[in-house]
Design a protein around this motif. Structure first.
Motif, mmCIF file in Angstrom:
data_model
loop_
_atom_site.group_PDB
_atom_site.id
_atom_site.type_symbol
_atom_site.label_atom_id
_atom_site.label_comp_id
_atom_site.label_asym_id
_atom_site.label_seq_id
_atom_site.Cartn_x
_atom_site.Cartn_y
_atom_site.Cartn_z
ATOM 1 N N LEU A 160 0.786 -1.496 0.179
ATOM 2 C CA LEU A 160 -0.064 -0.392 0.202
ATOM 3 C C LEU A 160 0.624 1.751 0.167
ATOM 4 O O LEU A 160 0.372 1.908 -0.645
ATOM 5 N N SER A 217 3.728 1.590 -1.285
ATOM 6 C CA SER A 217 5.075 1.344 -2.114
ATOM 7 C C SER A 217 2.869 1.720 -3.341
ATOM 8 O O SER A 217 4.362 2.537 -4.754
ATOM 9 N N ASP A 218 2.492 2.526 -3.227
ATOM 10 C CA ASP A 218 1.871 2.525 -4.304
ATOM 11 C C ASP A 218 1.593 4.199 -4.816
ATOM 12 O O ASP A 218 1.726 5.153 -4.274
#
Length: 271
Positions: free
Chosen positions: A16, A18-19
């Motif tokens: 999440l 790294s989005d």
């Protein structure tokens, strides 16, 4: 089983975080994807995107200067760049603490007005009845903005997309006596001495020596994340050096020391 669940949860949370953030850059200049952008501000913004390594993805949306700020309120993913900080703008946007660019203060550019001193106040120009053009929605710095607001009827107000370009064209055509603009912008469009014949550039008493351009984002969760990412890039010493180097040779020789000194001070770089 419990450990397997905790490991799976850890990987999910990392995924999440790294989005990438999708950000809409609203500007009256939209770069051609097939060409390198000509203006330094756009080049530096794209360099920030590259430095962040896919943490932030930029999409350019063309809009007039006035619509830019409306879009910032309406669109939680919207950011603007190269914007002057004013109290009014800070009330409606989140700004990066560090600037993206530094400029010589705006100059009064006149055509066929040989008797005006090198430094002049806008009050003097207004009393002379000269027809001076300014762009709707653009900030020229707090003191100049306040003067224009208080004397709005004495200025020619250009609105819509490409308003600044339109004003420069009107001055060239003799439809205005003068405009308030960065001298480098005007000179870049008139590269020869002959093309500049008849024009004069005047320091404005109401302006300081330099002015900063910042990145401003929507007051939203997305905007806050974008500002944090962009600021983290601007805090990198290598990027700061690249930004300062990019300003070298960009402006008149006599103004360059003020520009470079202002950036060193803004980035807390000790000489």
């Amino acid at each position: 089983m419990r450990y397997a669940f905790m490991i799976a949860l850890l990987f999910f949370s990392i995924g999440l975080r790294s989005d990438p953030i999708q950000i809409d850059i609203v500007s009256d200049y939209s770069p051609d994807p097939n060409k390198a952008p000509a203006d330094l501000a756009t080049q530096l913004l794209l360099q920030l995107e590259e430095t962040l390594e896919d943490k932030l993805i930029l999409t350019f949306i063309p809009a007039s200067r006035k619509r830019e700020w409306r879009e910032l309120v309406r669109n939680p993913k919207a950011c603007l760049y190269n914007k002057v900080k004013t109290p009014e703008r800070e009330a409606m946007a989140l700004f990066t603490p560090y600037p993206l660019m530094s400029f010589p203060a705006n100059r009064l550019i006149l055509k066929d007005q040989p008797n005006i001193p090198d430094t002049v106040s806008l009050g003097t120009i207004v009393r002379m009845g000269l027809n001076i053009g300014v762009s709707e929605g653009r900030s020229y710095g707090l003191d100049i903005d306040n003067f224009i607001l208080e004397n709005r009827r004495t200025f020619w107000i250009s609105q819509g997309n490409q308003s600044a370009f339109r004003l420069r064209t009107m001055l060239s055509q003799g439809k205005l006596d003068g405009i308030i603009e960065y001298s480098s912008v005007f000179i870049n469009e008139h590269p020869s001495a002959q093309a500049l014949n008849g024009y004069s550039f005047h320091a404005i008493e109401e302006a300081g020596l330099t002015i900063f351009g910042y990145i401003a984002c929507s007051k939203s969760n997305e905007g806050k994340r974008a500002v944090n990412f962009l600021q983290s890039a601007l805090e990198r010493p290598d990027l700061q050096r690249a930004i300062i180097s990019a300003h070298t040779g960009l402006f008149f020789e006599q103004e360059e020391p003020f520009i470079l000194r202002s950036l060193h001070k803004a980035y807390n770089i000790q000489h």
